[in-house]
Design a protein around this motif. Structure first.
Motif: not given
Length: 117
Positions: A64-73
């Protein structure tokens, strides 16, 4: 030093030279009461190293380019890698499809390793 010289018409004073050389190290010394122990420096270096590694991992996975890491990433990246490895597109990875010399599922140990496998 090039930046300091450009800002000063091609010459720099000792103070400008000193400011350009080790500002982070000098800040660490100042932040620790004017003295820096081996343990304090090691902690700061380790933190900086892991922050660099974390930035690279986030940049690699952050869809998403938002500087965070999520499970879906993570899942999205895994799907891309799986698709690359499944060369015959049968939904399975066979040993013959794996790159030679690469051990998936094992974390490499090196000073500059930022891979998460």
């Amino acid at each position: 030093l090039d930046k300091a010289m450009t800002a000063s018409d091609g010459t720099i004073t000792f103070d400008q030279f000193s400011d350009a050389m080790n500002p982070r190290l000098k800040k660490l010394v100042a932040d620790n009461g004017g003295k820096l122990t081996v343990a304090q420096l090691a902690d700061a270096l380790e933190k900086a190293r892991f922050e660099r590694m974390a930035r690279r991992i986030i940049a690699r996975y952050d869809t998403k380019g938002d500087g965070t890491l999520r499970a879906d990433d993570i899942t999205g990246r895994e799907k891309k890698v799986f698709a690359m490895l499944d060369r015959n597109n049968d939904g399975k990875i066979e040993k013959s499809e794996l790159p030679k010399g690469h051990r998936f599922g094992h974390h490499r140990q090196s000073d500059d390793d930022d891979s998460v496998q």
